[in-house]
Write an enzyme that holds these catalytic residues in place. Structure first.
Site, PDB file in Angstrom:
ATOM      1  NE  ARG A  41       3.810   0.015  -3.971  1.00 35.27           N
ATOM      2  CZ  ARG A  41       3.195   0.863  -3.176  1.00 35.27           C
ATOM      3  NH1 ARG A  41       2.792   0.472  -1.989  1.00 35.27           N
ATOM      4  NH2 ARG A  41       2.985   2.098  -3.545  1.00 35.27           N
ATOM      5  CE  LYS A 203      -5.419  16.804   1.122  1.00 34.79           C
ATOM      6  NZ  LYS A 203      -4.354  15.857   1.306  1.00 34.79           N
ATOM      7  N   GLY A 356      -0.472   5.913  -7.166  1.00 29.57           N
ATOM      8  CA  GLY A 356      -1.243   4.694  -6.923  1.00 29.57           C
ATOM      9  C   GLY A 356      -2.602   4.677  -7.595  1.00 29.57           C
ATOM     10  N   GLY A 379       3.907   9.691  -3.935  1.00 27.72           N
ATOM     11  CA  GLY A 379       4.574  10.906  -3.466  1.00 27.72           C
ATOM     12  C   GLY A 379       5.998  11.024  -3.990  1.00 27.72           C
TER      13      GLY A 379
HETATM   14  P1  AMP Z   1      -4.898  12.105  -4.825  1.00 29.02           P
HETATM   15  O1  AMP Z   1      -4.434  11.233  -3.696  1.00 29.02           O
HETATM   16  O2  AMP Z   1      -4.712  13.574  -4.571  1.00 29.02           O
HETATM   17  O3  AMP Z   1      -4.374  11.672  -6.181  1.00 29.02           O
HETATM   18  O4  AMP Z   1      -6.464  11.938  -4.875  1.00 29.02           O
HETATM   19  C1  AMP Z   1      -7.083  10.732  -5.190  1.00 29.02           C
HETATM   20  C2  AMP Z   1      -8.464  10.753  -4.624  1.00 29.02           C
HETATM   21  O5  AMP Z   1      -9.164  11.850  -5.173  1.00 29.02           O
HETATM   22  C3  AMP Z   1      -9.263   9.531  -4.938  1.00 29.02           C
HETATM   23  O6  AMP Z   1      -9.485   8.824  -3.750  1.00 29.02           O
HETATM   24  C4  AMP Z   1     -10.571  10.079  -5.513  1.00 29.02           C
HETATM   25  O7  AMP Z   1     -11.715   9.475  -4.983  1.00 29.02           O
HETATM   26  C5  AMP Z   1     -10.515  11.523  -5.073  1.00 29.02           C
HETATM   27  N1  AMP Z   1     -11.347  12.366  -5.941  1.00 29.02           N
HETATM   28  C6  AMP Z   1     -11.262  12.511  -7.279  1.00 29.02           C
HETATM   29  N2  AMP Z   1     -12.243  13.299  -7.730  1.00 29.02           N
HETATM   30  C7  AMP Z   1     -12.973  13.672  -6.669  1.00 29.02           C
HETATM   31  C8  AMP Z   1     -14.130  14.468  -6.504  1.00 29.02           C
HETATM   32  N3  AMP Z   1     -14.716  15.026  -7.550  1.00 29.02           N
HETATM   33  N4  AMP Z   1     -14.597  14.647  -5.255  1.00 29.02           N
HETATM   34  C9  AMP Z   1     -14.011  14.063  -4.206  1.00 29.02           C
HETATM   35  N5  AMP Z   1     -12.928  13.290  -4.306  1.00 29.02           N
HETATM   36  C10 AMP Z   1     -12.409  13.084  -5.519  1.00 29.02           C
END
Ligand code: AMP
Length: 397
Positions: A41, A203, A356, A379
């Site tokens: 950054r 999510k 990120g 975001g």
């Molecule tokens: P996001 O912020 O929605 O992009 O999510 C990123 C996070 O999703 C990371 O910290 C990953 O560890 C988590 N993640 C990815 N796959 C899985 C999974 N199968 N179970 C739990 N967490 C996950």
């Protein structure tokens, strides 16, 4: 979107130029001191800072760091950032002890052409997150020109990202924001097809807007990470103890239907790496199919899924990737994410990524240079791509 004024259109010589940057960098403690562990950054902001110096402007940088919740907490001081920035620029960076008030105001008038000053963490003041007119005016007292170069913070309607530019008489965007918009706007509006969209992470609720925006413009959607379990559950496949809630399943059902109507190919995992717990690497095994047994949770995509996704990249003209395929922070569960990063890198498509975690994965997989564009926003990138109006851009119009 109306065209925004850029920094090169504004005379800067002898002017106090306030630049909202995103110096929310990871830090680690070494003895008593905190040090910056990733300079991405800071490096991203250098073109704008160097340009102001070259033009004989007086550069006043402002950023938030972490979530100090309106209190001055040493752990969140920008001191290590000032030190690292000074090293990168090869010149002194003056750090103020507050972001507003007599001290910074006095110093802003003492700056000489080409000097660089960094204001202490904006979030040491609760007003920063309150979109306050008074606080915005106090920030604007420090400068003659407002420049927005914190792409990753443009989706926040905070004082320094919204109210200050809204009230500023002379304002424009820096090179980083310009570069992001030049890369992301054509992707959002008119991606070259075939276009393959890859979404992972935890999510769907955070990503549904992007998925829906692209449904009329995408040829294939590839889903990984914990998000994928909602799609599997929506289809009636067992997902054991995998991370998932009912709302995510509803969103997934909606998307499955949308993809069907639009004739968009939707790829979801056909096998998984599973474990008893999210950090229990010893219990890890690969499932024979898409179902996840009771007592197990998905932690990464399996080898057949990776092969399927590699095939899914074939013929793509554009690929956009956001979100890891598994719990990639745990090395034993990172293979799906790293391997996919390498497979994307090996295609001839125009390759873009944002968020990120995907950026960290691309860097760790060592394929950063093969990507055409890596967005610095998380975001903000997603909200921009789903077509939402970003407060930080609206305020500059
Ligand atoms: P996001 O912020 O929605 O992009 O999510 C990123 C996070 O999703 C990371 O910290 C990953 O560890 C988590 N993640 C990815 N796959 C899985 C999974 N199968 N179970 C739990 N967490 C996950």
């Amino acid at each position: 979107m109306r065209p925004l004024r850029t920094i090169t259109e504004i005379p800067l010589k002898a002017k106090r130029v306030f630049v909202r940057v995103d110096f929310n960098v990871p830090l680690k403690q070494e003895g008593e001191a905190w040090v910056v562990t990733d300079t991405t950054r800071l490096v991203g902001a250098l073109p704008t800072i160097r340009y102001i110096i070259e033009q004989g402007g007086r550069c006043i940088l402002a950023s938030h760091l972490g979530r100090p919740k309106g209190k001055s907490i040493k752990k969140y001081s920008l001191e290590p950032v000032a030190a690292k920035l000074s090293e990168l620029l090869g010149k002194d960076v003056i750090l103020t002890d507050d972001c507003i008030g007599d001290g910074p105001r006095g110093l802003s008038h003492q700056l000489r052409n080409g000097d660089v000053m960094l204001l202490e963490n904006l979030r040491f003041r609760p007003e920063e997150e309150e979109n306050s007119v008074e606080f915005a005016n106090q920030l604007l007292e420090l400068c003659d020109i407002y420049i927005s170069d914190a792409f990753g913070a443009l989706h926040r309607a905070h004082t320094s990202t919204f109210m200050a530019p809204k009230l500023a008489a002379v304002k424009g965007v820096g090179f980083l924001v310009q570069k992001e918009l030049e890369a992301l706007l054509p992707l959002r509006e008119n991606p070259h097809r075939p276009f393959v969209l890859i979404m992972g992470g935890s999510k769907i609720s955070d990503k549904i807007g992007v998925l829906e925006h692209f449904l009329p413009k995408v040829d294939r959607v590839i889903i990984g990470g914990a998000m994928a379990y909602a799609f599997l559950k929506a289809r009636g496949t067992e997902i054991g103890n995998s991370l998932c809630d009912d709302r995510q399943v509803q969103l997934a059902s909606k998307l499955i239907k949308g993809a069907l109507v639009r004739n968009v190919e939707l790829l979801i995992p056909v096998d998984h790496l599973v474990a008893s717990k999210i950090d229990d690497t010893k219990s890890a095994s690969v499932t024979p199919g898409a179902a996840i047994p009771d007592g197990k949770m998905g932690v990464d995509i399996g080898p057949n899924t990776l092969a399927l996704y590699e095939k899914g990249l074939e013929g793509a003209e554009t690929i956009f990737w956001n979100g890891p395929m598994g719990v990639f922070e745990v090395p034993a569960f990172a293979q799906g994410t790293f391997e996919l990063a390498k497979k994307i890198a090996a295609t001839t498509a125009k390759k873009l990524a944002g968020g990120g975690d995907s950026v960290a994965a691309i860097v760790q997989a060592g394929v950063e240079s093969s990507f055409d564009f890596i967005s610095t926003g998380g975001g903000a990138t997603l909200e921009f791509l789903e077509g939402k109006e970003l407060p930080g851009l609206k305020a500059l119009e």
